[in-house]
Design a protein around this motif. Structure first.
Motif, short mmCIF file in Angstrom:
data_model
loop_
_atom_site.label_atom_id
_atom_site.label_comp_id
_atom_site.label_asym_id
_atom_site.label_seq_id
_atom_site.Cartn_x
_atom_site.Cartn_y
_atom_site.Cartn_z
N SER A 55 -75.95 -29.74 68.85
CA SER A 55 -76.44 -31.06 69.26
C SER A 55 -76.71 -31.97 68.07
CB SER A 55 -77.72 -30.90 70.08
OG SER A 55 -78.23 -32.15 70.47
N GLU A 56 -77.22 -31.39 66.98
CA GLU A 56 -77.63 -32.21 65.85
C GLU A 56 -76.51 -32.54 64.88
OE1 GLU A 56 -81.02 -30.19 64.18
OE2 GLU A 56 -82.39 -31.17 65.60
N ASP A 57 -75.39 -31.83 64.97
CA ASP A 57 -74.25 -32.13 64.11
C ASP A 57 -73.45 -33.27 64.75
OD1 ASP A 57 -72.08 -32.26 62.47
OD2 ASP A 57 -71.45 -30.18 62.73
N ARG A 58 -73.67 -34.47 64.29
CA ARG A 58 -73.04 -35.64 64.91
C ARG A 58 -71.98 -36.28 64.01
NH1 ARG A 58 -78.20 -38.39 68.10
NH2 ARG A 58 -78.94 -36.43 69.00
N ARG A 59 -71.51 -35.50 63.04
CA ARG A 59 -70.46 -36.02 62.16
C ARG A 59 -69.16 -36.17 62.94
NH1 ARG A 59 -70.89 -31.40 57.77
NH2 ARG A 59 -71.16 -30.28 59.75
N LYS A 60 -68.44 -37.24 62.68
CA LYS A 60 -67.16 -37.46 63.33
C LYS A 60 -66.06 -36.78 62.53
CE LYS A 60 -68.20 -41.77 65.74
NZ LYS A 60 -67.76 -43.17 66.00
N GLY A 61 -65.16 -36.11 63.23
CA GLY A 61 -64.08 -35.40 62.58
C GLY A 61 -62.82 -36.24 62.48
N LEU A 94 -62.82 -28.20 69.04
CA LEU A 94 -63.15 -26.80 69.31
C LEU A 94 -62.71 -25.91 68.14
CD1 LEU A 94 -64.01 -24.52 71.33
CD2 LEU A 94 -61.63 -24.54 72.13
N GLU A 95 -61.48 -26.10 67.67
CA GLU A 95 -60.97 -25.30 66.56
C GLU A 95 -61.80 -25.49 65.30
OE1 GLU A 95 -56.18 -25.16 67.55
OE2 GLU A 95 -57.02 -26.85 66.43
N HIS A 96 -62.13 -26.74 65.02
CA HIS A 96 -62.85 -27.07 63.78
C HIS A 96 -64.20 -26.35 63.72
CE1 HIS A 96 -64.21 -29.50 60.37
NE2 HIS A 96 -65.36 -29.63 61.01
N HIS A 97 -64.89 -26.29 64.83
CA HIS A 97 -66.24 -25.72 64.84
C HIS A 97 -66.26 -24.23 65.19
CE1 HIS A 97 -68.34 -29.51 64.26
NE2 HIS A 97 -67.56 -30.07 65.17
N ALA A 98 -65.12 -23.66 65.51
CA ALA A 98 -65.08 -22.24 65.88
C ALA A 98 -65.44 -21.36 64.69
CB ALA A 98 -63.69 -21.88 66.40
N HIS A 99 -65.95 -20.17 64.99
CA HIS A 99 -66.26 -19.18 63.96
C HIS A 99 -65.12 -18.17 63.82
CE1 HIS A 99 -70.78 -19.87 63.32
NE2 HIS A 99 -70.31 -20.92 63.98
N ALA A 120 -66.46 -32.96 73.72
CA ALA A 120 -66.47 -31.67 74.41
C ALA A 120 -67.62 -30.80 73.92
CB ALA A 120 -65.14 -30.97 74.19
N ARG A 121 -67.90 -30.90 72.64
CA ARG A 121 -68.97 -30.10 72.04
C ARG A 121 -70.32 -30.47 72.64
NH1 ARG A 121 -69.79 -27.00 67.48
NH2 ARG A 121 -71.51 -27.51 66.07
N ARG A 122 -70.59 -31.76 72.80
CA ARG A 122 -71.86 -32.19 73.37
C ARG A 122 -71.90 -31.95 74.88
NH1 ARG A 122 -74.64 -34.04 69.34
NH2 ARG A 122 -73.57 -34.97 67.56
#
Length: 283
Positions: free
Chosen positions: A80-86, A105-110, A9-11
């Motif tokens: 785009s450049e953060d390609r680590r798998k969660g 979405l939650e993990h990367h939210a601010h 979803a992020r990409r």
């Protein structure tokens, strides 16, 4: 550009925003491809997230599209450049894709903001409360799926712990607090958990009391995830037919205003704790 068989979803959001930039610039795909020195097919693959895209390519596209919002462009580059798998990837073959997207979405939210009427928010549920919620699903879930769902929900709560937890505001209707999910003992433990979590500096829990009357958005569960810049915020709606993710500028503005209106009629954090204590004592 790297081919992705199952874009996250992020990409996909990065791809969508790049398409929006092109459209705002008034360029057709053919015209944009010519400016970028690529083919229309390759550009289409980027805009539909079939291909990943590098940070340098994003900056070149932003320049070609006359985008001067540096913070926005660099936020897209970071996404785009953060390609680590969660951790959620281990559930991808087990649970629906929209749940995987929600965890990402939650993990990367601010920051996170939620408003809910009939249930305690998932990020604040106890294991027993969550398990009972899934037991009531229609159609009925088999026990193994229930346990997968429970473990997934509890792992999502990691965003509220650790050295740099997300700021989180939960607007919960009094109705959700008075429903005895799982019986009195489970309900009391759930209310105590809310009280404990409300003491954390980064968590604000406010109750919308019955006396507030009708409130906007009371027919659905609404979740607002803050991105690195406002243009990359996302609204998540939990509906009977599944999850929906909204990110159009007008939609974001609408739900920001809706949250502000709900917060305006909610009790203060201190008064909310008093009400939760009162409900717990009555069980």
């Amino acid at each position: 550009m790297a081919r992705r068989s199952a874009p996250t979803a992020r990409r996909t959001r990065v791809a969508t925003e790049l398409r929006k930039l092109r459209e705002r610039a008034g360029l057709t795909a053919t015209e944009a491809a010519r400016l970028l020195g690529t083919s229309q097919g390759q550009l289409s693959n980027v805009e539909t997230a079939r291909f990943g895209v590098s940070g340098d390519r994003i900056r070149a596209m932003a320049q070609a599209y006359s985008c001067c919002n540096h913070a926005f462009v660099e936020a897209l580059v970071g996404m785009s450049e953060d390609r680590r798998k969660g951790w959620w990837e281990e559930y991808r073959s087990i649970l629906p894709t929209d749940l995987i997207d929600l965890a990402e979405l939650e993990h990367h939210a601010h920051g996170l903001r939620g408003a809910i009427t009939a249930h305690v928010p998932g990020l604040l549920q106890t294991i027993d409360h969550a398990r009972e919620i899934f037991r009531q699903a229609v159609p009925e879930m088999p026990p193994p799926e229930i346990e997968h769902r429970v473990s997934f929900r509890i792992k999502r709560q990691a965003v509220l712990y650790g050295p740099a937890p997300h700021p989180y505001q939960a607007l919960i209707h009094e109705a959700a607090l008075r429903i005895e999910v799982g019986g009195p003992a489970v309900a009391r433990a759930q209310l105590q958990h809310l009280l404990d979590m409300s003491e954390r500096d980064h968590i604000t829990i406010q109750v919308v009391p019955f006396k507030a009357g009708a409130v906007p958005g009371s027919g659905q569960s609404i979740y607002y995830a803050y991105g690195p810049v406002p243009q990359l915020d996302t609204v998540h709606l939990d509906q009977s037919h599944g999850l929906a993710f909204l990110d159009a500028e007008a939609q974001l503005e609408k739900y920001r205003a809706l949250f502000d209106r709900i917060e305006a009629v909610a009790l203060s954090a201190a008064d909310s704790r008093d009400l939760i204590h009162s409900i717990s004592r009555s069980l």
